[in-house]
Design a protein around this motif. Structure first.
Motif, PDB file in Angstrom:
ATOM      1  N   MET A   1       0.839  -1.198   0.000  1.00 23.78           N
ATOM      2  CA  MET A   1       0.000   0.000   0.000  1.00 23.78           C
ATOM      3  C   MET A   1       0.874   1.249   0.000  1.00 23.78           C
ATOM      4  O   MET A   1       0.616   2.211  -0.741  1.00 23.78           O
ATOM      5  CB  MET A   1      -0.961   0.002   1.195  1.00 23.78           C
ATOM      6  N   ALA A   2       1.942   1.240   0.811  1.00 24.10           N
ATOM      7  CA  ALA A   2       2.848   2.389   0.871  1.00 24.10           C
ATOM      8  C   ALA A   2       3.506   2.631  -0.482  1.00 24.10           C
ATOM      9  O   ALA A   2       3.580   3.771  -0.958  1.00 24.10           O
ATOM     10  CB  ALA A   2       3.908   2.167   1.956  1.00 24.10           C
TER      11      ALA A   2
ATOM     12  N   GLU B   1      -8.246  -4.139  -2.380  1.00 19.41           N
ATOM     13  CA  GLU B   1      -9.572  -3.518  -2.363  1.00 19.41           C
ATOM     14  C   GLU B   1      -9.527  -2.128  -1.727  1.00 19.41           C
ATOM     15  O   GLU B   1     -10.113  -1.170  -2.253  1.00 19.41           O
ATOM     16  CB  GLU B   1     -10.550  -4.415  -1.592  1.00 19.41           C
ATOM     17  N   ALA B   2      -8.823  -2.004  -0.603  1.00 17.59           N
ATOM     18  CA  ALA B   2      -8.730  -0.715   0.090  1.00 17.59           C
ATOM     19  C   ALA B   2      -8.067   0.336  -0.801  1.00 17.59           C
ATOM     20  O   ALA B   2      -8.483   1.503  -0.813  1.00 17.59           O
ATOM     21  CB  ALA B   2      -7.954  -0.874   1.394  1.00 17.59           C
ATOM     22  N   MET B   3      -7.054  -0.064  -1.546  1.00 15.07           N
ATOM     23  CA  MET B   3      -6.365   0.878  -2.428  1.00 15.07           C
ATOM     24  C   MET B   3      -7.235   1.241  -3.624  1.00 15.07           C
ATOM     25  O   MET B   3      -7.231   2.393  -4.076  1.00 15.07           O
ATOM     26  CB  MET B   3      -5.026   0.294  -2.885  1.00 15.07           C
ATOM     27  N   GLN B   4      -8.005   0.274  -4.144  1.00 17.37           N
ATOM     28  CA  GLN B   4      -8.909   0.567  -5.259  1.00 17.37           C
ATOM     29  C   GLN B   4      -9.941   1.614  -4.856  1.00 17.37           C
ATOM     30  O   GLN B   4     -10.335   2.442  -5.672  1.00 17.37           O
ATOM     31  CB  GLN B   4      -9.585  -0.713  -5.758  1.00 17.37           C
ATOM     32  N   GLU B   5     -10.339   1.606  -3.590  1.00 19.96           N
ATOM     33  CA  GLU B   5     -11.308   2.598  -3.109  1.00 19.96           C
ATOM     34  C   GLU B   5     -10.786   4.028  -3.234  1.00 19.96           C
ATOM     35  O   GLU B   5     -11.575   4.955  -3.322  1.00 19.96           O
ATOM     36  CB  GLU B   5     -11.669   2.328  -1.637  1.00 19.96           C
ATOM     37  N   VAL B   6      -9.470   4.202  -3.212  1.00 19.51           N
ATOM     38  CA  VAL B   6      -8.886   5.542  -3.349  1.00 19.51           C
ATOM     39  C   VAL B   6      -8.253   5.737  -4.726  1.00 19.51           C
ATOM     40  O   VAL B   6      -7.453   6.648  -4.931  1.00 19.51           O
ATOM     41  CB  VAL B   6      -7.869   5.859  -2.214  1.00 19.51           C
ATOM     42  N   GLY B   7      -8.613   4.856  -5.666  1.00 23.23           N
ATOM     43  CA  GLY B   7      -8.197   5.031  -7.051  1.00 23.23           C
ATOM     44  C   GLY B   7      -6.777   4.609  -7.369  1.00 23.23           C
ATOM     45  O   GLY B   7      -6.199   5.069  -8.354  1.00 23.23           O
TER      46      GLY B   7
ATOM     47  N   ILE C   1      -1.159   5.218   6.310  1.00 18.58           N
ATOM     48  CA  ILE C   1      -0.046   5.103   5.366  1.00 18.58           C
ATOM     49  C   ILE C   1      -0.041   6.294   4.412  1.00 18.58           C
ATOM     50  O   ILE C   1       1.018   6.883   4.148  1.00 18.58           O
ATOM     51  CB  ILE C   1      -0.115   3.758   4.589  1.00 18.58           C
ATOM     52  N   GLU C   2      -1.205   6.685   3.914  1.00 18.89           N
ATOM     53  CA  GLU C   2      -1.256   7.830   2.993  1.00 18.89           C
ATOM     54  C   GLU C   2      -0.689   9.086   3.654  1.00 18.89           C
ATOM     55  O   GLU C   2       0.102   9.816   3.042  1.00 18.89           O
ATOM     56  CB  GLU C   2      -2.679   8.102   2.503  1.00 18.89           C
TER      57      GLU C   2
ATOM     58  N   ILE D   1       3.031   8.842   3.848  1.00 15.84           N
ATOM     59  CA  ILE D   1       3.637   9.029   2.519  1.00 15.84           C
ATOM     60  C   ILE D   1       3.678  10.514   2.173  1.00 15.84           C
ATOM     61  O   ILE D   1       4.677  11.018   1.644  1.00 15.84           O
ATOM     62  CB  ILE D   1       2.867   8.238   1.432  1.00 15.84           C
ATOM     63  N   ARG D   2       2.608  11.240   2.488  1.00 17.28           N
ATOM     64  CA  ARG D   2       2.607  12.690   2.234  1.00 17.28           C
ATOM     65  C   ARG D   2       3.709  13.379   3.043  1.00 17.28           C
ATOM     66  O   ARG D   2       4.382  14.284   2.543  1.00 17.28           O
ATOM     67  CB  ARG D   2       1.230  13.278   2.526  1.00 17.28           C
ATOM     68  N   GLY D   3       3.925  12.939   4.283  1.00 23.89           N
ATOM     69  CA  GLY D   3       5.010  13.475   5.094  1.00 23.89           C
ATOM     70  C   GLY D   3       6.374  13.137   4.510  1.00 23.89           C
ATOM     71  O   GLY D   3       7.297  13.968   4.516  1.00 23.89           O
TER      72      GLY D   3
END
Length: 140
Positions: free
Chosen positions: A23-24, A55-61, A123-124, A127-129
């Motif tokens: 995911m990261a 599935e969780a990542m697909q939810e955020v495109g 995680i998102e 990653i932004r940090g």
């Protein structure tokens, strides 16, 4: 023309390379717009990526369905500027002069989508940090 090694590189490591690290890596690839070379690996890679993480990542495109768990190599660590571990303990080789971070994250293995969403969102934000610390503006 810039060469690949001019871009910062990051390696995400967890035990199975099936959930958190995938995911990261997906977030960093997507949000950096290719400005960061992204690697992920596991000390004991699973057979396949956690379908709930997909599935969780697909939810955020973000599509990580094509990714496969990979074994952690000394070369991957040596070739990365930032090494981010996620619960792999002492399995990660340490090289002087590397930037290491250990992200305490719940393991999505065996969890349902409702438990994986907050891990994904955590995680998102991390990653932004990371992008901010590398001086890279997220593309979205």
């Amino acid at each position: 023309m810039t060469e690949t090694h001019d871009s910062p590189s990051a390696l995400f490591v967890c035990v199975h390379n099936a959930g958190r690290s995938q995911m990261a890596a997906g977030f960093l690839r997507e949000l950096s717009g290719g400005a960061v070379e992204v690697r992920s690996a596991g000390s004991m890679p699973a057979e396949q990526i956690n379908p709930v993480a997909v599935e969780a990542m697909q939810e955020v495109g973000i599509d990580i369905t094509a990714e496969r768990p990979k074994v952690l190599t000394t070369e991957a660590v040596r070739d990365s500027d930032v090494v981010i571990t996620m619960g792999c303990g002492d399995a990660c080789p340490v090289f002087p002069g590397k930037r290491y971070e250990d992200w305490e994250l719940a393991d999505p293995a065996g969890q349902g989508i409702d438990a994986v969403r907050p891990i994904r969102d955590d995680i998102e934000q991390r990653i932004r940090g990371l992008l901010d610390s590398l001086g890279i503006q997220p593309v979205r």
